[in-house]
Design an enzyme around this catalytic site. Sequence first.
Site, PDB file in Angstrom:
ATOM      1  N   HIS B  50       0.824  -1.215   0.000  1.00  0.00           N
ATOM      2  CA  HIS B  50       0.000   0.000   0.000  1.00  0.00           C
ATOM      3  C   HIS B  50       0.852   1.256   0.000  1.00  0.00           C
ATOM      4  O   HIS B  50       1.922   1.297   0.594  1.00  0.00           O
ATOM      5  CB  HIS B  50      -0.921  -0.014   1.218  1.00  0.00           C
ATOM      6  CG  HIS B  50      -1.914  -1.128   1.197  1.00  0.00           C
ATOM      7  ND1 HIS B  50      -3.044  -1.102   0.415  1.00  0.00           N
ATOM      8  CD2 HIS B  50      -1.929  -2.331   1.827  1.00  0.00           C
ATOM      9  CE1 HIS B  50      -3.718  -2.230   0.585  1.00  0.00           C
ATOM     10  NE2 HIS B  50      -3.055  -2.999   1.438  1.00  0.00           N
ATOM     11  N   VAL B 173       4.384 -23.447  20.463  1.00  0.00           N
ATOM     12  CA  VAL B 173       4.822 -22.983  21.784  1.00  0.00           C
ATOM     13  C   VAL B 173       3.702 -23.246  22.783  1.00  0.00           C
ATOM     14  O   VAL B 173       2.566 -22.815  22.584  1.00  0.00           O
ATOM     15  CB  VAL B 173       5.182 -21.478  21.746  1.00  0.00           C
ATOM     16  CG1 VAL B 173       5.483 -20.968  23.145  1.00  0.00           C
ATOM     17  CG2 VAL B 173       6.374 -21.248  20.821  1.00  0.00           C
ATOM     18  N   CYS B 402       0.196 -25.799 -16.660  1.00  0.00           N
ATOM     19  CA  CYS B 402      -0.486 -24.496 -16.730  1.00  0.00           C
ATOM     20  C   CYS B 402       0.516 -23.359 -16.559  1.00  0.00           C
ATOM     21  O   CYS B 402       0.435 -22.347 -17.228  1.00  0.00           O
ATOM     22  CB  CYS B 402      -1.552 -24.388 -15.654  1.00  0.00           C
ATOM     23  SG  CYS B 402      -2.871 -25.605 -15.779  1.00  0.00           S
TER      24      CYS B 402
END
Lengths: 424, 485
Positions: B50, B173, B402
């Site tokens: 941004h 954790v 592809c």
Amino acid sequence: MYDLIVIGGGPAGLAAAQAAYEEGLRKILVVERDGELGGILNQCIHNGFGLHYFKEELTGPEYALRFIRMVEKTRIEFKTDTMVLDVQPDCTVSMISKEEGYQVCEARSIVLAMGCRERARGAIVLPGARLAGIFTAGTAQRYVNIEGHMVGHRVVILGSGDIGLIMARRMTLEGAKVLACVEIMPYSGGLTRNIVQCLHDNDIPLYLSHTIVDIKGKNRVEQVTVAKVDDFKKPVTGTEFTIDCDTLLLSVGLIPENELTRKAGIPVDERTRGAYVFDNMETLTPGIFACGNVLHVHDLVDYVTLEGQRAGRAAAVYVKGDQKTENLRMMTLKAGKEVTYTVPQYIRVSGSADESAPVFFRVGRGILKGAVVVQAEDEKIATFNREHMSPGEMERVALPMKLLSRARVAEISVSVEDTSELLK
Amino acid sequence: MNRDVVIIGCGIVGAAVAYELSRYNLDVEVIEKENDVAMGTTKANSAILHAGYDPAPGTLMAKLNVEGLELAKELCGRLNISFRECASMVIAFTKEEAAELEKLREQGIQNGVPGMCILSGEEARLMEPNLSKQALAALLAKSSAIVNPWEYALSLAENAVANGVKMRFESDVSGIDRVENGYEIHTTSGIVRTRYVINAAGLNAEKIHSYVASPSFRTLPDRGEYYLLDKSEGRRVNHVIFQCPTKVGKGTLVAPTIHGNLIVGPNNETPRDAFDTATTAQGLDHVAQMAKKSIPSLNLRESIRNFAGVRAATDFDDFIIREVDGAPGFIDAAGIKSPGLTAAPAIAKMVVRLLEECGLEVVQKEKWITIPRPMRFSEMDSAEKRSAWAKNSSYGRVICRCETVTEGEILNALGSYIPPRSVDGVKRRCGAGMGRCQGGFCSPRALDILAKYWRVAPEEISQDRTDMYILTGETKAEVKRECTT
């Protein structure tokens, strides 16, 4: 310089190469991306192939082998494990393989026979969790039939295309429990014989006008939610029920694989998702032909073979300089009432008495008894009566050139009249 | 073993911090609960860097967004990370929204955003012909860019590892104890002792924080759903097309992706839990409706994938980057919602400064290497393709048709500092399975290559996270068993 490069060594490509060879072409190359010729037939280990063409019942690999044996006896050249990267409108083809690296080959003509691919989850916007255990039916078929791996134990199938139906039976035979086949349309997308042999014979329920509205699980699929859909294919609230399963197979349609075609600038029909073609299978780019599932999705390999042969013969005629198209009238074929598409879309009308143009098409809904009407403006040129037409089964009519040459306009339509109503 | 710094979480923030710390003579370890880098919010977002006009001036978000964008551009260049400065437009459809554009521009100027201007509807449509005729005005921001977030996080993490940072994957954790001169971190793969801790655990940051201090923020997971469209739709827009931001976010956007696809989304929804990345029919319908307001001709029939990402938002309206009260040397980098991807390299530099303020001495390494991302086969011209194959013939075997991804690229990734463990790990590194068939063709082949490389049974290869197994066994296993007994 090759006379012909065939892209794809499946049933369409093999038939095209063989036919072109029989017509006298000698410098033919078939390029296949897989390690072996035969295309998708190699993983279709069930029977039912060749009933029309050979008048006997073969498995996919057996059907492929007949053509492989045939072409092996010729001087046709093959490159397997070779991927075509680019096709130019001047018939230059670039390709790559582990053995030979990056190569550019030139040809006088090309037959496109790349086949099709499956629509995946994203194409149908299937909501729910992002989990393992969701396969397209063809991918599952490869795992099970070629690689010997099981893809799950409790299976639900979304969509009733032929591969899904075949996989319902395969998974059952392999010891899995197939719990349901769910189809959003009010009719199956597959062949009737597959509905009977794969679902009915194994007591697998088929839910027509239903879809999957949610998929739940932590890492792998654990449950799907099925709901009835209304006439606009929207789920109806309150009709939901759940099925506990670990695998979801998708059989929700096939798409001709035309990326090379589009990149080459060859015009593609958005209805078939294949190239526009003339009755000799030539695309709108001279010297480039197309056949088989890359052109439009077929139900039966027998017709793929016939289409491939037609393309191969036409390529040979083209290369030998015998294609006389300049003086022929071009006709546009339109899909009329109840018809979703036609292949070919164009016909070059010769006046020849013994020639006809085969026209393939599909209807948009099930029609018990109907008449296929070929029409030029208001004038009916030909009518063919047909029974039990359905979207899952491709229709074929042969239009005699002689009849076509009498039509005064340059556009004719193929439509279907539902005559079952008239019977009552 | 006593580490100087342990980073918990290897999304874009953890990876950027690891990369930054790898410059110094420090003993650093990253603990990640999944089997790969970028498995949380970094994996599923709009993939946009941004410009920085959105955050309120004076916030950390505003400062780090603009700083981060500059740093990101430099980093992407140095590490050869796919990145394109395609510029963005915020579209106004009403007079009120047009006034909002003015405010955004003002805000941008205060935040130090360069290259903004306001366009009329006609001007905007000249640059973006498929834009709705209802568009009255647009704020153009030239510095907005698109990036490949996975590649970005991976490249940062790999460079960190190449420079000596340790990676501990599949280690959740479960608790953190205060010990003399630091912390003892209990994970599912053992105990790690360290002087300093960076909490970059994303959606788990609140839980990690709670192991050492009383809660100071609450996570409010915010899900966004997306469509990814086929490359045939990739040129529908040339810019990132935003709508006017609302209280909940930047709204639904339509943007090209770095791979040439089109991305459409997101919405804002409260998921069942922070890890619920399911898509919903209603959510996607809403996204479609909103996106068509900007680009009416959008062809969603070309959808190849839908996905959802969960933003690690909190009840605090800014990033939370600070030493935790009462836990010396324990630094939160939490609440990293948008523009977190953009801000990440600036967040990392800030974290290092905070560590220094906490007393960590940092001394630059004499030798600090840079490993750029290898070029993809599909990006090569024909001469480069020839030479790639001549050096290694596996560049001649196409695995993903592809996206034209070769075996050579996958083997190369397997030989890298952070080799892929899963089929999606291969996808994130090489692009195999990113295309229109979504891995239908290449996933069995990628799975086979992975099983051979890791020398495990094919059933042990997962789709993505560790327990997302693809295969359930061999066919006819029972028959085979009966035959052998």
